[in-house]
Design an enzyme around this catalytic site. Structure first.
Site, PDB file in Angstrom:
ATOM      1  N   ASN A  41       0.859  -1.176   0.000  1.00  3.61           N
ATOM      2  CA  ASN A  41       0.000   0.000   0.000  1.00  3.61           C
ATOM      3  C   ASN A  41       0.901   1.233   0.000  1.00  3.61           C
ATOM      4  O   ASN A  41       1.724   1.396   0.891  1.00  3.61           O
ATOM      5  CB  ASN A  41      -0.908  -0.038   1.231  1.00  3.61           C
ATOM      6  CG  ASN A  41      -1.921   1.066   1.235  1.00  3.61           C
ATOM      7  OD1 ASN A  41      -1.569   2.233   1.120  1.00  3.61           O
ATOM      8  ND2 ASN A  41      -3.186   0.705   1.383  1.00  3.61           N
ATOM      9  N   HIS A  52      -3.298   0.479  -3.428  1.00  4.19           N
ATOM     10  CA  HIS A  52      -3.344  -0.518  -2.360  1.00  4.19           C
ATOM     11  C   HIS A  52      -2.289  -1.579  -2.660  1.00  4.19           C
ATOM     12  O   HIS A  52      -1.693  -1.578  -3.738  1.00  4.19           O
ATOM     13  CB  HIS A  52      -4.723  -1.149  -2.284  1.00  4.19           C
ATOM     14  CG  HIS A  52      -5.751  -0.284  -1.625  1.00  4.19           C
ATOM     15  ND1 HIS A  52      -6.998  -0.739  -1.281  1.00  4.19           N
ATOM     16  CD2 HIS A  52      -5.716   1.018  -1.230  1.00  4.19           C
ATOM     17  CE1 HIS A  52      -7.689   0.226  -0.708  1.00  4.19           C
ATOM     18  NE2 HIS A  52      -6.942   1.301  -0.676  1.00  4.19           N
ATOM     19  N   GLU A  54      -2.534  -4.769  -3.385  1.00  2.00           N
ATOM     20  CA  GLU A  54      -2.841  -5.629  -4.528  1.00  2.00           C
ATOM     21  C   GLU A  54      -2.715  -4.881  -5.852  1.00  2.00           C
ATOM     22  O   GLU A  54      -2.167  -5.414  -6.825  1.00  2.00           O
ATOM     23  CB  GLU A  54      -4.256  -6.209  -4.394  1.00  2.00           C
ATOM     24  CG  GLU A  54      -4.458  -7.063  -3.157  1.00  2.00           C
ATOM     25  CD  GLU A  54      -4.937  -6.286  -1.933  1.00  2.00           C
ATOM     26  OE1 GLU A  54      -5.538  -6.895  -1.041  1.00  2.00           O
ATOM     27  OE2 GLU A  54      -4.715  -5.047  -1.853  1.00  2.00           O
ATOM     28  N   SER A  79      -7.591  -9.112   4.007  1.00  2.00           N
ATOM     29  CA  SER A  79      -8.759  -9.349   3.159  1.00  2.00           C
ATOM     30  C   SER A  79      -8.902  -8.195   2.161  1.00  2.00           C
ATOM     31  O   SER A  79      -8.867  -7.030   2.550  1.00  2.00           O
ATOM     32  CB  SER A  79     -10.009  -9.446   4.050  1.00  2.00           C
ATOM     33  OG  SER A  79     -11.168  -9.637   3.288  1.00  2.00           O
ATOM     34  N   CYS A  81     -10.159  -5.298  -0.333  1.00  2.00           N
ATOM     35  CA  CYS A  81     -11.292  -4.370  -0.414  1.00  2.00           C
ATOM     36  C   CYS A  81     -12.038  -4.550  -1.735  1.00  2.00           C
ATOM     37  O   CYS A  81     -11.623  -5.314  -2.604  1.00  2.00           O
ATOM     38  CB  CYS A  81     -10.791  -2.933  -0.274  1.00  2.00           C
ATOM     39  SG  CYS A  81      -9.913  -2.345  -1.739  1.00  2.00           S
ATOM     40  N   CYS A  84      -9.756  -3.659  -4.875  1.00  2.00           N
ATOM     41  CA  CYS A  84      -8.753  -4.673  -5.205  1.00  2.00           C
ATOM     42  C   CYS A  84      -9.413  -5.965  -5.677  1.00  2.00           C
ATOM     43  O   CYS A  84      -8.926  -6.613  -6.603  1.00  2.00           O
ATOM     44  CB  CYS A  84      -7.846  -4.914  -4.004  1.00  2.00           C
ATOM     45  SG  CYS A  84      -6.846  -3.445  -3.618  1.00  2.00           S
ATOM     46  N   ASP A 144      -7.969   5.119   4.300  1.00  2.00           N
ATOM     47  CA  ASP A 144      -7.656   4.041   3.369  1.00  2.00           C
ATOM     48  C   ASP A 144      -8.890   3.207   3.018  1.00  2.00           C
ATOM     49  O   ASP A 144      -9.007   2.730   1.898  1.00  2.00           O
ATOM     50  CB  ASP A 144      -6.560   3.141   3.958  1.00  2.00           C
ATOM     51  CG  ASP A 144      -5.905   2.278   2.902  1.00  2.00           C
ATOM     52  OD1 ASP A 144      -5.251   2.840   2.006  1.00  2.00           O
ATOM     53  OD2 ASP A 144      -6.072   1.051   2.959  1.00  2.00           O
TER      54      ASP A 144
END
Length: 148
Positions: A41, A52, A54, A79, A81, A84, A144
């Protein structure tokens, strides 16, 4: 390498992000047993709305053919979002391995509903890193995830 070893690659990225003053979420895109892109991130560091872990890993992997993504696994320390998860769905990534979902539950149900295999390794190390950050920087964390 196995899932825990690839998650360790993502965890190293999360630590790098934390050391840079950012949100400690890391990711690694793996295709056919090889890491092809890593990221963390970098919203704070780049003043970005979308970097982010990912999406940073996808960016760092560069342009790939659709067939490559369809053999990929995304490893992420948290986990994923909605944003992503949407990127993973767009590229047809069939498997996501997350470090933890105790501090944040993202769009796992959406991923599963679209046929993506979601594996939760429930890593105490990932929980500890993220929970510590949320305690120390709730303002940045809330930004975020799009909350006040």
């Amino acid at each position: 390498m196995d899932d825990r070893e690839f998650l360790a690659v993502a965890m190293e990225q999360a630590r790098i992000g934390r050391a840079e003053g950012g949100v400690p979420i890391g990711a690694a895109l793996v295709i056919d047993g090889a890491v092809v892109g890593v990221g963390h991130n970098r919203r704070v560091q780049l003043g970005s709305a979308i970097r982010h872990g990912e999406t940073d890993a996808l960016e760092n992997a560069g342009r790939l053919p659709a067939s490559a993504y369809r053999r990929a696994t995304m490893y992420t320390t948290l986990s994923p979002c909605d944003m992503c998860s949407g990127a993973m769905l767009l590229y047809g990534i069939p498997r996501v391995v997350l470090g933890e979902r105790r501090t944040f539950v993202g769009a796992e149900d959406l991923l599963r509903s679209r046929g993506v295999e979601v594996v939760d390794l429930d890593s105490a190390e990932c929980v500890e890193l993220m929970a510590g950050f949320i305690r120390e920087r709730p303002d940045v964390w809330n930004e975020d995830i799009g909350e006040e």
